[in-house]
Design a protein around this motif. Structure first.
Motif: not given
Length: 142
Positions: A89, A96, A100, A92-93
């Motif tokens: 991904d 983040e 998750e 996203r940082t």
């Protein structure tokens, strides 16, 4: 004149290749006896990715076949598959992605770890005498 395969034909061939890989993998694991657990832990999330994505494609292109191949525990399989996709991904940082993973871990903990009859490490191995929301071991009434 040659005809190009449709997108559905390509998807079905890719699914068949994935299924053949999993079949070879499980056949090898089944014959490796005491070492079988290691490769399963290594490939579990990837197996979930294959199962989830293949079934999602089948629901779109072959709904009757998808219905015949329906499986249990779809939410857990989707979360496990999602954990593999998080590594790719780019939107996203790191914070983040970490959040998750914590969400996935908590949901798996509730579904898997908190749904057993084994107590915490070092506790008695005797199963509980009464069920906590149906989570006790079937032999808990002994």
């Amino acid at each position: 004149m040659t005809t190009r395969p449709s997108g559905n034909d390509i998807a079905l061939r890719l699914i068949a290749q994935d299924v053949m890989f999993l079949r070879r993998f499980f056949r090898t694991v089944a014959t490796s006896q005491d070492r079988a657990v290691v490769p399963i832990f290594c490939l579990y999330n990837y197996m979930c990715l294959i199962i989830h994505e293949s079934h999602k494609a089948l629901r779109r292109i072959e709904p009757d076949l998808a219905a015949a191949l329906a499986y249990d525990h779809a939410p857990a399989i989707e979360r496990a598959r999602n954990s593999v996709k998080l590594f790719d991904d780019k939107a996203r940082t790191p914070a983040e992605v970490s959040a998750e993973f914590r969400r996935i871990i908590e949901q798996h903990r509730h579904e898997h770890l908190n749904n057993t009859w084994l107590g915490p490490a070092g506790a008695s191995c005797a199963p509980p005498r009464r069920s906590e929301a149906g989570s006790a071991h079937p032999d808990a009434t002994r």
